[in-house]
Design an enzyme around this catalytic site. Structure first.
Site, PDB file in Angstrom:
ATOM      1  N   SER A 143     102.541  43.299 -23.234  1.00 25.42           N
ATOM      2  CA  SER A 143     101.698  42.527 -24.170  1.00 25.42           C
ATOM      3  C   SER A 143     100.240  42.993 -24.191  1.00 25.42           C
ATOM      4  CB  SER A 143     101.790  41.024 -23.880  1.00 25.42           C
ATOM      5  OG  SER A 143     103.140  40.593 -23.978  1.00 25.42           O
ATOM      6  N   HIS A 177     112.168  52.688 -18.105  1.00 30.25           N
ATOM      7  CA  HIS A 177     111.657  51.465 -18.733  1.00 30.25           C
ATOM      8  C   HIS A 177     112.545  50.282 -18.310  1.00 30.25           C
ATOM      9  CE1 HIS A 177     110.492  48.497 -21.690  1.00 30.25           C
ATOM     10  NE2 HIS A 177     109.381  49.197 -21.844  1.00 30.25           N
ATOM     11  N   GLU A 200     104.641  47.974 -15.533  1.00 29.20           N
ATOM     12  CA  GLU A 200     104.931  46.966 -16.557  1.00 29.20           C
ATOM     13  C   GLU A 200     105.685  45.790 -15.932  1.00 29.20           C
ATOM     14  OE1 GLU A 200     105.005  49.036 -20.709  1.00 29.20           O
ATOM     15  OE2 GLU A 200     107.005  49.093 -19.826  1.00 29.20           O
ATOM     16  N   GLY A 249     106.653  42.041 -24.140  1.00 29.41           N
ATOM     17  CA  GLY A 249     107.103  41.467 -25.403  1.00 29.41           C
ATOM     18  C   GLY A 249     107.078  39.944 -25.411  1.00 29.41           C
ATOM     19  N   GLY A 260     103.852  48.411 -26.558  1.00 31.21           N
ATOM     20  CA  GLY A 260     105.046  48.241 -27.380  1.00 31.21           C
ATOM     21  C   GLY A 260     104.670  47.685 -28.747  1.00 31.21           C
ATOM     22  N   GLY A 261     104.744  46.363 -28.877  1.00 35.97           N
ATOM     23  CA  GLY A 261     104.529  45.682 -30.155  1.00 35.97           C
ATOM     24  C   GLY A 261     103.297  46.151 -30.927  1.00 35.97           C
ATOM     25  N   GLU A 296     113.717  47.936 -19.915  1.00 34.53           N
ATOM     26  CA  GLU A 296     114.815  47.660 -20.849  1.00 34.53           C
ATOM     27  C   GLU A 296     115.984  48.600 -20.565  1.00 34.53           C
ATOM     28  OE1 GLU A 296     112.401  47.909 -24.359  1.00 34.53           O
ATOM     29  OE2 GLU A 296     111.383  46.082 -23.725  1.00 34.53           O
ATOM     30  N   ASN A 314     104.987  52.852 -27.469  1.00 34.05           N
ATOM     31  CA  ASN A 314     106.432  52.874 -27.255  1.00 34.05           C
ATOM     32  C   ASN A 314     107.045  52.100 -28.410  1.00 34.05           C
ATOM     33  OD1 ASN A 314     109.047  52.595 -26.394  1.00 34.05           O
ATOM     34  ND2 ASN A 314     108.576  51.269 -24.642  1.00 34.05           N
ATOM     35  N   TRP A 315     107.590  52.844 -29.368  1.00 35.76           N
ATOM     36  CA  TRP A 315     108.125  52.188 -30.565  1.00 35.76           C
ATOM     37  C   TRP A 315     109.438  51.462 -30.304  1.00 35.76           C
ATOM     38  CZ3 TRP A 315     107.406  56.369 -35.039  1.00 35.76           C
ATOM     39  CH2 TRP A 315     106.032  56.558 -35.250  1.00 35.76           C
ATOM     40  N   LYS A 316     110.070  51.782 -29.204  1.00 38.97           N
ATOM     41  CA  LYS A 316     111.379  51.186 -28.868  1.00 38.97           C
ATOM     42  C   LYS A 316     112.372  51.435 -30.017  1.00 38.97           C
ATOM     43  CE  LYS A 316     109.071  47.956 -25.840  1.00 38.97           C
ATOM     44  NZ  LYS A 316     109.057  46.653 -25.183  1.00 38.97           N
TER      45      LYS A 316
END
Ligand code: PGA
Length: 254
Positions: free
Chosen positions: A216, A98, A170, A176, A237-238, A100, A9-11
Site C-alpha cells: 500500500s 512475492h 512487503e 493491497g 502494486g496498485g 502472492e 508491480n502490475w501483477k
C-alpha cells in the site's frame, strides 16, 4: 551510495494493449528524466515485449522487469518462462518470492533461491521479496521470520555487484489492503535485513544492496518511508497502474 529505486508491480492487470498504453503514459510523465532514481516496471509476461518497445521508442527512463521466472534453461516445463526468454525481450529485472506466489502458488524459499541464481547467471537483477503474515507480526516474530527468509533466499549466492540484487520487504498484511506499515515498522525490518546481509556478504556489499518497502505504498506516503535509513525505495502494486500516480512516487523519491 545506493540509488533509490521505485519499482512497479502490475501483477495480473493490464492486457498487452492496456500495458503498452500505460507504458506510453509513463514515458510521457517521466519525459524529464528520473535523476538518480532507478525506475522499474514489472509487467505480466505477455506485456514484456510491447513495453520493451515503448521504452526503446521513447528512450524512456525506466527499465523493464518480469514478475516471475523458472530456473531451468529450457525444456519440458509447460507454461514456464526461462531467464533467456526474459533477456531476449529486454527484461533487466525480475520479481521473485512475492507473497502472492508464495501463498497461491506454493513458491518456497528454496525455489526463490534457485530463481535468484538462475537470474543472476543471466545478468537479470532479482527483486527478491520477503515479509511476514499478520499472525507472525501479532506474535512479535516478524524480524526473526524475515531474517530466516533472507538467509534461505540468499543461500550460496555470490553477489559481485550489490546494485544487481534487490530485496523488497512487503509485510503481507499491508499488501493491497490500504493498511500500510509505519515508516518505523519498515525501518525495523529493513534494518534487520541489512544487518543479516552484512553477516552473510560483508558490510560493504550489504551497504550497496537496495532494500525496498512494499505494501500500500502511495504518492502520499512514500516520502515518509524514504526518509528511513535502510529503506531505499518502494515496490508498488496498485499505485503503479496509473501513470500519474506512479510518476508522482518517482518524483517524491528524486
Ligand atoms: P500494493 O502491492 O502496493 O498494491 O499493496 C504491493 C506489492 O504487492 O508488490
Amino acid at each position: 551510495m545506493r540509488n533509490r529505486m521505485i519499482a512497479g508491480n502490475w501483477k495480473m492487470n493490464e492486457t498487452y494493449t492496456e500495458g503498452v498504453a500505460l507504458a506510453e503514459g509513463l514515458a510521457k510523465e517521466l519525459e524529464g528524466g528520473t535523476g538518480d532514481v532507478d525506475v522499474v516496471v514489472c509487467t505480466p509476461a505477455v506485456d514484456l515485449k510491447g513495453v520493451s518497445e515503448v521504452i526503446e521508442q521513447h528512450d524512456a527512463p525506466f527499465a523493464l522487469g518480469a514478475e516471475n521466472v523458472y530456473w531451468e534453461e529450457k525444456g519440458a516445463f509447460t507454461g514456464e518462462i526461462s531467464p533467456s526468454m526474459l533477456t531476449n525481450v529486454g527484461a533487466k529485472y525480475c520479481i521473485i518470492g512475492h507473497s502472492e506466489r508464495r501463498g497461491y502458488f506454493h513458491e518456497t524459499d528454496e525455489d526463490v533461491n534457485k530463481k535468484a541464481k538462475a537470474l543472476m547467471a543471466h545478468g537479470i537483477v532479482p527483486i527478491s521479496c520477503c515479509g511476514e503474515s499478520l499472525e507472525v507480526r501479532e506474535a512479535g516474530k516478524h524480524v526473526e521470520f524475515v531474517v530466516d527468509q533472507i538467509k534461505k533466499d540468499t543461500e550460496g549466492l555470490t553477489i559481485e555487484d550489490p546494485s544487481k540484487y534487490v530485496i523488497a520487504y512487503e509485510p503481507i498484511w499491508a499488501i493491497g489492503t490500504g493498511k500500510t506499515a509505519t515508516a518505523d515498522d519498515a525501518q525495523e525490518v529493513c534494518g534487520a535485513i541489512r544487518e543479516t546481509l552484512a553477516q552473510i556478504f560483508g558490510k560493504e556489499t550489504a551497504d550497496g544492496i537496495r532494500v525496498l518497502y512494499g505494501g500500500s505504498a502511495k504518492p502520499n506516503n512514500v516520502a515518509g518511508f524514504l526518509e528511513k535509513e535502510d529503506v531505499d525505495g518502494a515496490l508498488v502494486g496498485g499505485a503503479s497502474l496509473k501513470a500519474d500516480s506512479f510518476a508522482a512516487m518517482v518524483k517524491a523519491a528524486m
